[in-house]
Write a protein that holds these residues in place. Structure first.
Motif, PDB file in Angstrom:
ATOM      1  N   TRP A  54      13.246  -0.654   3.736  1.00  0.00           N
ATOM      2  CA  TRP A  54      12.088   0.013   4.328  1.00  0.00           C
ATOM      3  C   TRP A  54      12.382   1.436   4.792  1.00  0.00           C
ATOM      4  O   TRP A  54      11.514   2.099   5.351  1.00  0.00           O
TER       5      TRP A  54
ATOM      6  N   ALA B   3       7.710  -5.494   8.851  1.00  0.00           N
ATOM      7  CA  ALA B   3       8.385  -5.671   7.561  1.00  0.00           C
ATOM      8  C   ALA B   3       7.805  -6.861   6.805  1.00  0.00           C
ATOM      9  O   ALA B   3       6.866  -7.509   7.233  1.00  0.00           O
TER      10      ALA B   3
ATOM     11  N   GLU C 124       3.891  -5.616   5.454  1.00  0.00           N
ATOM     12  CA  GLU C 124       3.705  -4.415   4.644  1.00  0.00           C
ATOM     13  C   GLU C 124       2.557  -4.595   3.652  1.00  0.00           C
ATOM     14  O   GLU C 124       1.774  -3.674   3.419  1.00  0.00           O
TER      15      GLU C 124
END
Length: 418
Positions: free
Chosen positions: A68, A82, A86
């Motif tokens: 990321w 995360a 996302e």
């Protein structure tokens, strides 16, 4: 005449603070016991979420290499944003693709259609009102939905148990090993809220009132198939027992309406994906993109069992798992949940067995089995037992976040998903 032995001064000094602490603990417990039910539930849930918050921060401090692009220690909001968060963020920003992306062989690639629209849509609506972005509103909405779910879960449990046991059931749901997911930008907490509300209305036999809840719930997570299966089983059961248990004409058609609504809800998202993309298999192909295979009922479980234990022991181990699960669902503590919650757990497990590709994300997908938290509380009224279970769950939370949420690249690339 021999006098009484004088008390040991060291013992007196040691016992004094202990008595003070014991008295303070008893006073705090007494004060807590006088709180209204909703205050107790919210306090328990807040403490659980605070533990998970600290756990995320502690594990984030050990996050190094990641896909990321974080430099240094990620912040709390970065860290919980995360994985599938996302994907939800992409839906929040850009919606869904007009066609399913595919590779040169025609196989569907991973895309947004695997994730249902209710959660990102709700966040987007709030963003239009508040002006805040996904990074803030996503976790806020997920966490707030979790608190709402806690209240709804307690109301459901309180229909089946005493106030104290119902609260312990909520404790087990609040601290279960995958409960940190209930404060990250995933749809799990919103789905838990709606599922608990739907089951609450079902247990009360308010079938028509449950219809809109179920339809909305089916746009949060793919639980509609299991709910429809549960309704079918419950209807057949009541029909068979109609000579000994009253089954009025009104209840008959109301159950049919809720069952049909569940089926419609289960098909709504695949149908919407088809309508938008013009591709009949838009949703099913997208779901199987993560497994790199076509949708074949039950097959992934046999493949995984064979991979782990071999061609002979694999099917035997899977059969043993199914038998043990069936025995547990018919145990005394699970039967005390009532037939509706017992059948729900069985139907949802059947849905997972039919459609799920068993991976590390399976742990998270067990969350809709939350009524089993009350079954755990039914096993014993011993405080030692209940505190031990809660403590064990907290330890397993550490394992889950440190093992699965923290990115640790595998030798072949990628990482196990949470």
């Amino acid at each position: 005449m021999e006098g009484r032995a004088a008390p040991d001064n060291d013992q007196q000094r040691a016992s004094g603070p202990n008595r003070v602490l014991a008295g303070a603990a008893a006073a705090a417990a007494g004060a807590f016991g006088r709180w209204p039910w909703y205050a107790k539930v919210l306090a328990v849930w807040a403490l659980a979420r605070l533990f998970s918050f600290g756990l995320f921060l502690a594990v984030a401090a050990r996050q190094e290499l990641n896909p990321w692009g974080w430099e240094g220690t990620p912040s709390y909001l970065q860290f919980i944003g995360a994985w599938d968060s996302e994907w939800y963020g992409k839906i929040f920003s850009g919606g869904y693709p007009a066609e399913i992306p595919r590779d040169a062989t025609g196989r569907a690639l991973e895309n947004e259609w695997a994730f249902y629209a209710l959660f990102p849509g709700l966040v987007r609506a709030l963003a239009a009102v508040t002006g805040l972005g996904w990074e803030v509103l996503g976790p806020v909405v997920a966490t707030a939905a979790g608190f709402g779910a806690a209240l709804m879960v307690y109301r459901l449990f309180a229909m089946k148990a005493s106030a104290g046991t119902a609260l312990w059931g909520v404790v087990f749901v609040a601290v279960n090993p995958v409960s940190p997911i209930l404060q990250v930008p995933y749809a799990e907490s919103l789905n838990l809220l709606l599922l608990a509300a739907a089951l609450y209305l079902l247990v009360q036999r308010r079938y028509l009132a449950a219809v809109p809840v179920v339809l909305v719930m089916c746009l949060s997570r793919p639980v509609g198939v299991a709910f429809a299966l549960m309704m079918l089983v419950l209807f057949i059961r009541r029909w068979i027992r109609r000579r000994t248990e009253p089954f009025s004409l009104a209840d008959t058609w109301r159950m049919i309406v809720l069952g049909l609504a569940s089926g419609v809800g289960a098909l709504a998202w695949p149908a919407l994906a088809w309508a938008v993309t013009g591709d009949l298999r838009a949703y099913t192909d997208t779901e199987t993109a993560w497994r790199g295979d076509h949708l074949l009922l039950f097959k992934p479980w046999f493949d995984e069992a064979e991979r782990l234990f071999g061609p002979v022991l694999g099917p035997a181990a899977l059969l043993l798992l199914v038998l043990l699960t069936a025995l547990y669902l018919n145990s005394g503590s699970v039967r005390r949940l009532g037939v509706e919650l017992q059948v729900w757990c069985a139907a949802y497990l059947m849905y997972l067995f039919a459609f799920l590709n068993p991976l590390t994300s399976t742990f998270r997908l067990l969350l809709p089995l939350f009524p089993l938290g009350l079954a755990l509380a039914f096993l014993s009224t011993s405080r030692a037992y209940r505190w031990t279970v809660a403590a064990g769950f907290l330890v397993l939370q550490i394992v889950w976040v440190a093992w699965l949420w923290r990115w640790t690249p595998l030798p072949g690339g990628g990482d196990y998903p949470p």
